[in-house]
Motif scaffolding. Structure first.
Motif, PDB file in Angstrom:
ATOM      1  N   CYS A   1      33.613  42.900  50.599  1.00  0.00           N
ATOM      2  CA  CYS A   1      34.668  42.072  50.125  1.00  0.00           C
ATOM      3  C   CYS A   1      34.207  40.793  49.522  1.00  0.00           C
TER       4      CYS A   1
ATOM      5  N   LYS B   1      34.212  39.349  45.350  1.00  0.00           N
ATOM      6  CA  LYS B   1      35.535  38.792  45.250  1.00  0.00           C
ATOM      7  C   LYS B   1      35.810  38.813  43.808  1.00  0.00           C
ATOM      8  N   LYS B   2      36.667  39.662  43.597  1.00  0.00           N
ATOM      9  CA  LYS B   2      37.303  39.864  42.150  1.00  0.00           C
ATOM     10  C   LYS B   2      38.939  40.064  42.094  1.00  0.00           C
ATOM     11  N   THR B   3      39.305  39.131  41.356  1.00  0.00           N
ATOM     12  CA  THR B   3      40.825  39.372  41.271  1.00  0.00           C
ATOM     13  C   THR B   3      41.322  38.965  39.876  1.00  0.00           C
ATOM     14  N   SER B   4      42.391  39.510  39.525  1.00  0.00           N
ATOM     15  CA  SER B   4      42.990  39.221  38.125  1.00  0.00           C
ATOM     16  C   SER B   4      44.343  38.472  38.452  1.00  0.00           C
ATOM     17  N   ASP B   5      44.491  37.931  37.373  1.00  0.00           N
ATOM     18  CA  ASP B   5      46.021  37.181  37.310  1.00  0.00           C
ATOM     19  C   ASP B   5      46.918  37.997  36.250  1.00  0.00           C
TER      20      ASP B   5
ATOM     21  N   THR C   1      40.214  37.639  34.836  1.00  0.00           N
ATOM     22  CA  THR C   1      39.682  38.133  36.027  1.00  0.00           C
ATOM     23  C   THR C   1      38.687  37.104  36.608  1.00  0.00           C
ATOM     24  N   TYR C   2      38.872  37.032  37.915  1.00  0.00           N
ATOM     25  CA  TYR C   2      37.877  36.121  38.517  1.00  0.00           C
ATOM     26  C   TYR C   2      36.931  36.922  39.333  1.00  0.00           C
ATOM     27  N   SER C   3      35.559  36.736  39.041  1.00  0.00           N
ATOM     28  CA  SER C   3      34.553  37.506  39.729  1.00  0.00           C
ATOM     29  C   SER C   3      33.437  36.622  40.142  1.00  0.00           C
TER      30      SER C   3
END
Lengths: 421, 366
Positions: free
Chosen positions: A21, A25-29, A34-36
């Protein structure tokens, strides 16, 4: 023992799971960014380790970055996206550093084809670089006219041989395109809108700004020379074929910034500069002043710099078009706006403060031709001369105003811009 | 046949000797190649420390030192060491960093005690930064320690470490401590565009340090170790900076100027990255305007808040300088990198300095 083994297995699986995880680390707003961490680290490393002569590609997509990118000491390097609006880098959640992209001590650098937005300080800063091309870029802040926006969308400072073309700059809390202490500057076909200052050329030598559009800023184009900086006495600027349209935006700059004194409704200000030529510009619908020519003293700020010349000398303003037909009353939120509204009784196409180096004046107060402000062929303009040099204090600041343009009917030939083009 | 067996015996005894001498020494000798193209991946490969690496026990000729007034780095404590190749030494320089020979390594370990009130409760070493004087230029390398504290790995792109400790007042502190990337190292270590050390200047080392064999003046120790030449104690001995938090070492002016020198002047000097600002906070600058007195900022932008001048004598709460030191937001804070936390004590010092400042007093730090 058996239980221990089981416990260990669970712990192991848990570790693998969590480490997987955290590595990925990969998140979208909500806006599709996208943050990777992997992407960020790869791009960071590519920038730091890039070989001279190479190209760093920014892929198509919307990417959040938490850490600033930087290039240092590179030669013949290109950093390139798939196009502004196609490759987007957002620093909205930046956790460290003053810039989005910081470029230092480089030679022959090309920055092109991406959007960069929402850095905490400046979106792009270049320091001590020689031979720079910045093209087909968009640099902006996405939360509108907010005083907490970063300062400069583009901030080349103490560089040589700068070309900026087809770049868009917006919502800077200072200047959208700010070129400082740089020698041989060309800014062309750029669009600066909704900044406090659209385009600012400060303490530069040999600059051309042409075919640019400055719209909805507080002030459209500023050519400033200010005290206390290592590169003194900016000079040789040509500002031509530009559109300065409706620069009536609220001044949302912080008090500490020089541009916070600019009154909304300003097309062009030239301050403290030697040798500058303004021609063929269309300066329309700015509600306070089209072009203001002022000395640094008018800001009321004391300075402490013996090498600094605060006056404008050898300025030429000719063949510009002004249009104030659709505009209302001048802005009253800044001192200069009030001066124009109350002291000058409304909008003026051109205002000069009439200041000049006292050493240059003869016994009648006249300045030799070579050092004059020259104004010619701008149509039937509304004009005011503050004769600021005769002003003693705040009480008589409007007592010396005249509207006599004939004293300025002259021309300067051979004002150079960026001769390196 | 006999010859061969003699040779063999010699070889074996050589081997045994080398083996044992190494064993007795406990470690290999310091290994630094000033010509490297790829730096070592592990800190242990240099052999700067002997025994258990986390004890930071210096190997032979690795000499510890410290600075009188150091740079604030989120309250990190720093264990500094220097190593130079056999037969080489640094040359004395009066006001700038010593002139170090090729092959020099400056070693700086950043660590945090679990509890600042009682450092015997243990510590965690976060990173070790090396400055290596290669053949033609200095190189900056950061090694990040593993959780087991057995070794540290080379890091190029920087890192963030989530840290917790108890401060000297007993408060819990959390910090997202930032390890700089390779370019960020140079942001501070730039001198006219080239990477150089910052700390080891005569004035910032001219005090006693507790060595294993007793307390000695650092510069005397360097001379005795053969690491410093050209230092004339009689002539240069008074070249000494105040300790920022020790009033017995200097008045408020001297301590504030020492603090600014160590915490700002790596960038804010004519040769540094902040040259364009015209704000120069180095110890040797005595020009009032470029020290910030009634100076408008070049590009403080929104970082300058509602204030007009870097420093207004007598008015610390209206001066940009301490204001930006109290911000912890990227892009607006000062310094821009190297800290995440506010140095409360440092801010207090600078405010006190400005509060007591009468016009023209700032330029005089002697």
């Amino acid at each position: 023992m058996k239980r221990n083994v089981k416990g260990l297995t669970i712990a192991l699986i848990a570790t693998i799971f969590f480490s997987a995880c955290s590595n990925g680390k990969k998140t979208s707003d909500a806006t599709g960014f996208t943050y990777s961490e992997d992407f960020q680290n790869k791009l960071l490393e590519e920038c730091i380790m890039a070989e001279d002569g190479s190209t760093i590609e920014i892929p198509e997509g919307k990417f959040l970055l938490k850490k600033p990118l930087s290039l240092d000491g590179k030669k013949h390097l290109t950093i390139k996206g798939a196009g502004a609006g196609k490759s987007l880098l957002s620093f909205l959640h930046q956790s460290e550093g003053g810039e989005g992209l910081l470029v230092t001590n480089c030679n022959d650098i090309t920055i092109e084809g991406f959007t960069i937005q929402d850095a905490k300080g400046n979106n792009i800063k270049l320091l001590n670089c020689d031979t720079i091309a910045i093209r087909d870029m968009n640099s902006t802040w996405t939360s509108g006219s907010d005083s907490t926006n970063g300062d400069y969308a583009y901030y080349p400072v103490q560089c040589k041989h700068l070309l900026m073309e087809n770049c868009e700059a917006s919502y800077s809390s200072d200047a959208g395109i700010y070129v400082g202490q740089t020698i041989n500057v060309t800014v062309r076909n750029c669009y600066a809108h909704d900044n406090v200052a659209g385009i600012e050329i400060e303490n530069c030598i040999n600059s051309d700004v042409y075919k640019c559009k400055a719209e909805n800023n507080t002030g459209g184009i500023l050519v400033f020379d200010t005290p206390g900086l290592p590169l003194h006495n900016g000079r040789n600027a040509r500002i031509y074929d530009n559109d300065c349209i409706s620069n009536n935006g609220t001044n949302f700059g912080k008090v500490s910034s020089m541009v916070s004194t600019v009154p909304p409704g300003t097309g062009i200000i030239v301050m403290g500069t030697d040798s500058a030529d303004f021609y063929n510009n269309r300066i329309f619908y700015n509600k306070t002043v089209g072009i203001a020519v002022i000395g640094f003293q008018l800001t009321g700020k004391p300075y402490n710099d013996s090498l600094y010349g605060p006056y404008c000398t050898a300025i030429s303003i000719h063949d510009n078009k002004f249009d104030s037909k659709t505009i209302s009353v001048p802005d009253m939120s800044k001192d200069m706006g009030k001066l124009v509204a109350l002291g000058l009784k409304g909008y003026k196409d051109i205002i000069v403060d009439g200041s000049a180096d006292p050493k240059l004046r003869d016994s009648k107060g006249q300045v030799p031709d070579d050092y004059k402000i020259c104004i010619r062929n701008n149509g039937d303009i509304k004009f005011a001369n503050l004769n600021f040099w005769q002003v003693k204090g705040e009480s008589d600041i409007t007592d010396h105003v005249d509207h006599d343009l004939s004293k300025f009917d002259c021309e300067h030939t051979g004002i150079g811009g960026n001769a390196s083009n | 046949m006999k010859k061969i067996s003699i040779l063999l015996t010699i070889c074996i005894s050589c081997f045994v000797f080398i083996f044992f001498s190494r064993c007795m020494n406990g470690n290999d000798i310091v290994t630094v190649d000033a010509h490297y193209t790829e730096p070592f991946k592990k800190l242990s490969q240099y052999h700067f420390f002997k025994g258990d690496m986390k004890d930071l026990t210096p190997n032979d000729r690795v000499l510890p030192y410290d600075l009188i007034t150091p740079l604030f780095s989120d309250y990190a404590l720093k264990a500094r060491f220097v190593w130079m190749p056999e037969g080489t030494s640094a040359k004395y320089v009066k006001d700038e960093v010593l002139d170090f020979p090729v092959g020099t390594v400056l070693i700086k370990n950043f660590y945090f005690p679990t509890d600042f009130r009682d450092i015997s409760k243990g510590r965690k070493i976060i990173e070790t930064r090396l400055l290596i004087h290669k053949q033609d230029k200095w190189d900056a390398l950061a090694y990040v320690w593993n959780d087991e504290q057995t070794d540290a790995d080379l890091n190029i792109i920087g890192d963030t470490k989530s840290l917790d400790w108890i401060d000297k007042n007993g408060n819990k502190v959390h910090d997202d401590y930032s390890i700089p990337n390779k370019n960020q190292c140079k942001t501070c270590h730039a001198f006219n565009g080239s990477l150089t050390p910052i700390g080891p200047k005569v004035r910032n080392m001219n005090h006693d340090f507790l060595y294993i064999d007793g307390k000695t003046n650092e510069l005397d120790k360097w001379v005795a170790a053969g690491y410093l030449t050209g230092y004339n104690k009689a002539g240069n001995g008074s070249n000494k900076m105040a300790k920022w938090d020790d009033p017995t070492t200097g008045d408020i002016n001297a301590r504030a100027r020492a603090y600014l020198d160590a915490n700002c002047a790596h960038c804010h000097r004519k040769e540094g990255m902040a040259n364009p600002t015209g704000l120069y906070l180095n110890f040797t600058n005595h020009d009032e305007a470029s020290l910030g007195i009634l100076k408008t900022p070049e590009a403080a932008g929104s970082g300058g808040g509602d204030f007009l001048y870097d420093v207004i004598p007598g008015k610390p709460d209206e001066s940009i300088m301490p204001y930006r030191m109290t911000i912890d937001e990227p892009g607006k804070m000062m310094p821009q990198i190297g800290r995440k936390l506010v140095h409360t004590e440092g801010v207090a010092l600078i405010k006190q300095w400005i509060a007591g400042m009468k016009d023209q007093s700032a330029a005089n730090n002697n």
